[in-house]
Enzyme design. Structure first.
Site, PDB file in Angstrom:
ATOM      1  N   CYS A   1       0.704  -1.414   0.087  1.00  0.00           N
ATOM      2  CA  CYS A   1       0.106  -0.029  -0.070  1.00  0.00           C
ATOM      3  C   CYS A   1       0.766   1.191  -0.049  1.00  0.00           C
ATOM      4  O   CYS A   1       0.382   2.484  -0.273  1.00  0.00           O
ATOM      5  CB  CYS A   1      -1.027   0.101   0.963  1.00  0.00           C
ATOM      6  SG  CYS A   1      -1.917  -1.573   1.096  1.00  0.00           S
TER       7      CYS A   1
ATOM      8  N   HIS B   1      -3.309   6.914   3.068  1.00  0.00           N
ATOM      9  CA  HIS B   1      -3.745   5.785   2.456  1.00  0.00           C
ATOM     10  C   HIS B   1      -5.145   5.457   2.989  1.00  0.00           C
ATOM     11  O   HIS B   1      -5.343   5.481   4.372  1.00  0.00           O
ATOM     12  CB  HIS B   1      -2.875   4.560   2.733  1.00  0.00           C
ATOM     13  CG  HIS B   1      -3.141   3.179   2.465  1.00  0.00           C
ATOM     14  ND1 HIS B   1      -3.731   2.845   1.276  1.00  0.00           N
ATOM     15  CD2 HIS B   1      -3.168   2.043   3.386  1.00  0.00           C
ATOM     16  CE1 HIS B   1      -4.036   1.544   1.430  1.00  0.00           C
ATOM     17  NE2 HIS B   1      -3.657   1.189   2.416  1.00  0.00           N
TER      18      HIS B   1
ATOM     19  N   ASN C   1     -10.234  -0.255   0.310  1.00  0.00           N
ATOM     20  CA  ASN C   1      -8.873  -0.287   0.379  1.00  0.00           C
ATOM     21  C   ASN C   1      -8.071  -0.684  -1.046  1.00  0.00           C
ATOM     22  O   ASN C   1      -8.103  -1.878  -1.049  1.00  0.00           O
ATOM     23  CB  ASN C   1      -8.295  -0.967   1.493  1.00  0.00           C
ATOM     24  CG  ASN C   1      -6.578  -0.958   1.480  1.00  0.00           C
ATOM     25  OD1 ASN C   1      -5.933  -0.464   0.754  1.00  0.00           O
ATOM     26  ND2 ASN C   1      -6.059  -1.427   2.856  1.00  0.00           N
TER      27      ASN C   1
HETATM   28  O1  UT7 Z   1      -3.699  -1.140   3.490  1.00  0.00           O
HETATM   29  C1  UT7 Z   1      -3.347  -1.656   4.852  1.00  0.00           C
HETATM   30  C2  UT7 Z   1      -4.033  -3.149   5.125  1.00  0.00           C
HETATM   31  N1  UT7 Z   1      -4.720  -3.253   6.281  1.00  0.00           N
HETATM   32  C3  UT7 Z   1      -5.350  -2.293   7.114  1.00  0.00           C
HETATM   33  O2  UT7 Z   1      -5.032  -1.061   7.259  1.00  0.00           O
HETATM   34  C4  UT7 Z   1      -6.491  -3.017   7.999  1.00  0.00           C
HETATM   35  C5  UT7 Z   1      -6.058  -2.442   9.603  1.00  0.00           C
HETATM   36  N2  UT7 Z   1      -6.898  -3.158  10.342  1.00  0.00           N
HETATM   37  C6  UT7 Z   1      -8.417  -2.828  10.628  1.00  0.00           C
HETATM   38  O3  UT7 Z   1      -8.708  -2.223   9.941  1.00  0.00           O
HETATM   39  C7  UT7 Z   1      -9.041  -3.614  11.322  1.00  0.00           C
HETATM   40  O4  UT7 Z   1      -8.288  -4.115  12.315  1.00  0.00           O
HETATM   41  C8  UT7 Z   1     -10.267  -4.436  10.879  1.00  0.00           C
HETATM   42  C9  UT7 Z   1     -11.322  -3.611  10.057  1.00  0.00           C
HETATM   43  C10 UT7 Z   1      -9.516  -5.594  10.042  1.00  0.00           C
HETATM   44  C11 UT7 Z   1     -11.060  -5.311  12.047  1.00  0.00           C
HETATM   45  O5  UT7 Z   1     -11.537  -4.467  12.822  1.00  0.00           O
HETATM   46  P1  UT7 Z   1     -11.575  -4.800  14.533  1.00  0.00           P
HETATM   47  O6  UT7 Z   1     -12.128  -3.614  15.046  1.00  0.00           O
HETATM   48  O7  UT7 Z   1      -9.935  -4.743  14.518  1.00  0.00           O
HETATM   49  O8  UT7 Z   1     -12.061  -6.325  14.496  1.00  0.00           O
HETATM   50  P2  UT7 Z   1     -11.215  -7.567  15.134  1.00  0.00           P
HETATM   51  O9  UT7 Z   1     -10.457  -8.001  14.390  1.00  0.00           O
HETATM   52  O10 UT7 Z   1     -10.910  -7.341  16.420  1.00  0.00           O
HETATM   53  O11 UT7 Z   1     -12.660  -8.303  15.156  1.00  0.00           O
HETATM   54  C12 UT7 Z   1     -13.826  -8.183  16.140  1.00  0.00           C
HETATM   55  C13 UT7 Z   1     -14.708  -9.123  15.769  1.00  0.00           C
HETATM   56  C14 UT7 Z   1     -14.140 -10.640  15.877  1.00  0.00           C
HETATM   57  O12 UT7 Z   1     -15.249 -11.427  16.420  1.00  0.00           O
HETATM   58  P3  UT7 Z   1     -15.196 -11.908  17.985  1.00  0.00           P
HETATM   59  O13 UT7 Z   1     -13.890 -12.712  18.012  1.00  0.00           O
HETATM   60  O14 UT7 Z   1     -15.111 -10.587  18.900  1.00  0.00           O
HETATM   61  O15 UT7 Z   1     -16.386 -12.797  18.076  1.00  0.00           O
HETATM   62  C15 UT7 Z   1     -14.063 -10.965  14.397  1.00  0.00           C
HETATM   63  O16 UT7 Z   1     -14.094 -12.659  14.314  1.00  0.00           O
HETATM   64  O17 UT7 Z   1     -15.444  -9.197  14.455  1.00  0.00           O
HETATM   65  C16 UT7 Z   1     -15.369 -10.236  13.736  1.00  0.00           C
HETATM   66  N3  UT7 Z   1     -15.241  -9.926  12.484  1.00  0.00           N
HETATM   67  C17 UT7 Z   1     -16.200  -9.951  11.339  1.00  0.00           C
HETATM   68  N4  UT7 Z   1     -17.496  -9.875  11.745  1.00  0.00           N
HETATM   69  C18 UT7 Z   1     -18.482  -9.627  10.869  1.00  0.00           C
HETATM   70  C19 UT7 Z   1     -14.256  -9.953  11.597  1.00  0.00           C
HETATM   71  N5  UT7 Z   1     -14.503  -9.621  10.455  1.00  0.00           N
HETATM   72  C20 UT7 Z   1     -15.649  -9.636  10.236  1.00  0.00           C
HETATM   73  C21 UT7 Z   1     -16.839  -9.184   9.112  1.00  0.00           C
HETATM   74  N6  UT7 Z   1     -17.868  -9.243   9.556  1.00  0.00           N
HETATM   75  N7  UT7 Z   1     -16.238  -8.871   8.152  1.00  0.00           N
END
Ligand code: UT7
Length: 321
Positions: free
Chosen positions: A112, A248, A278
């Site tokens: 990215c 980004h 993204n």
């Molecule tokens: O270009 C650079 C690349 N990437 C980034 O910049 C990404 C950086 N990270 C993020 O943007 C965030 O960490 C995410 C958007 C990927 C995830 O958000 P989060 O608030 O960190 O969520 P999490 O990973 O802590 O997940 C929370 C919950 C989990 O369930 P439990 O364990 O609390 O029951 C996940 O399994 O959300 C669940 N989950 C989803 N639920 C519905 C993860 N993905 C999804 C989804 N839909 N798509």
């Protein structure tokens, strides 16, 4: 002498995929995606089209916008981590398609951060007096590297390309910062391409993208402000002098967190990720092109562009428009 952006262009596929569309293939919801990321929809390339086709379209539009003929280009760098094939490079395919017969062309892999790294690299050639006119492209079709059963990644990304034509001028890039931390590369990776083996006869397989979302989030909200602060400090520029911080487009919450940490209001951190998700290396030039065409940029405006992503990599460029 420095490097000035004199034209921009961008391209996105026609197919729109909404959050509701995704909720039909993985267990997710529009509400979750919107509140956790700010994304509402993204564009996905067709099976017949890829990174090169988008890069060519963005390049043609940028040349038109800059009133520069392809033969005037000395160098083309394409920042991508999803080239259609290992070789020829996407940049060489662009060079051939647009008829930039006098330009050297190659790809640069920094995920990215690809566009910022490519811009800074072209700038180094221009500053050294080696080249005068360049084409910098950021293009990715990560949809082709995604595991469409993995809800933690498949809802985040979209396909696009953005391009900028640059030229040696008195006013333009003021300062740049770039960094990498290969020891943490495993938090955002996509492996598998070079898995063919002579002895076992195994054929190469395409790997999928995997990500430790929270680790990348923490890395972004810490590293981006640090990098921008260093960029401003070293160039003796006050953050109040910056009209826009073009970050980004990974997640609206990342932009908000950077806004809070740096005490910069969100109206100086434009976003378009709600429409595109993204788009990796394309996200900064896609947003820059939208802003340029919307008449948001005036000669002399100071802008900071900052990227971060796989590698891990990060980079920022301070420019005078
Ligand atoms: O270009 C650079 C690349 N990437 C980034 O910049 C990404 C950086 N990270 C993020 O943007 C965030 O960490 C995410 C958007 C990927 C995830 O958000 P989060 O608030 O960190 O969520 P999490 O990973 O802590 O997940 C929370 C919950 C989990 O369930 P439990 O364990 O609390 O029951 C996940 O399994 O959300 C669940 N989950 C989803 N639920 C519905 C993860 N993905 C999804 C989804 N839909 N798509």
């Amino acid at each position: 002498m420095t490097t000035r952006i004199i034209g921009t262009g961008s391209a996105v596929p026609n197919q729109i995929v909404t959050n509701d569309d995704l909720s039909k293939i993985v267990e997710t919801s529009d509400e979750w995606i919107r509140t956790r990321t700010g994304i509402r929809e993204r564009r996905i390339a067709s099976a017949q089209s890829g990174t090169t086709a988008l890069a060519i379209e963005a390049a043609r539009k940028a040349l038109e916008n800059a009133h520069v003929a392809p033969e005037e280009l000395d160098i083309i760098i394409l920042g991508t981590s999803s080239a259609d094939c290992c070789f020829p490079s996407g940049a060489c395919e662009v060079q051939g398609a647009i008829g930039a017969v006098n330009a050297v062309a190659f790809d640069l892999s920094a995920a990215c951060s690809g566009f910022v790294f490519a811009l800074n690299t072209v700038h180094s050639f221009i500053k050294a007096g080696i080249y005068k006119t360049g084409l910098v492209i950021g293009a990715d079709t990560l949809s082709k590297l995604i595991d469409w059963t993995d809800r933690s990644t498949c809802v985040l990304f979209g396909d696009a390309a953005g391009a900028a034509v640059v030229r040696a001028e008195e006013q333009g890039i003021i300062h740049l910062e770039m960094g990498a931390d290969g020891s943490r590369g495993n938090v955002l990776e996509c492996g598998g391409r070079t898995t063919g083996n002579f002895l076992t006869g195994q054929k190469p397989e395409l790997g999928y993208m995997s990500m430790e979302g929270q680790e990348v989030f923490k890395f972004a909200v810490k590293t981006v402000p640090e990098t921008i602060n260093r960029l401003l400090e070293e160039s003796q520029t006050s953050k109040d002098d910056i009209k826009y911080f073009i970050l980004h487009q990974a997640n609206y919450r990342i932009c908000e967190s950077i806004s809070k940490r740096m005490k910069i209001s969100m109206d100086r951190i434009p976003t378009n990720l709600e429409n595109y998700g993204n788009t990796s290396g394309a996200s900064i030039p896609l947003l820059l092109d939208e802003m340029n065409r919307a008449g948001m940029l005036s000669r002399g405006d100071k802008l900071v562009m900052a990227g971060f992503g796989g590698g891990l990599t990060w980079g920022a460029t301070l420019i005078e428009w």
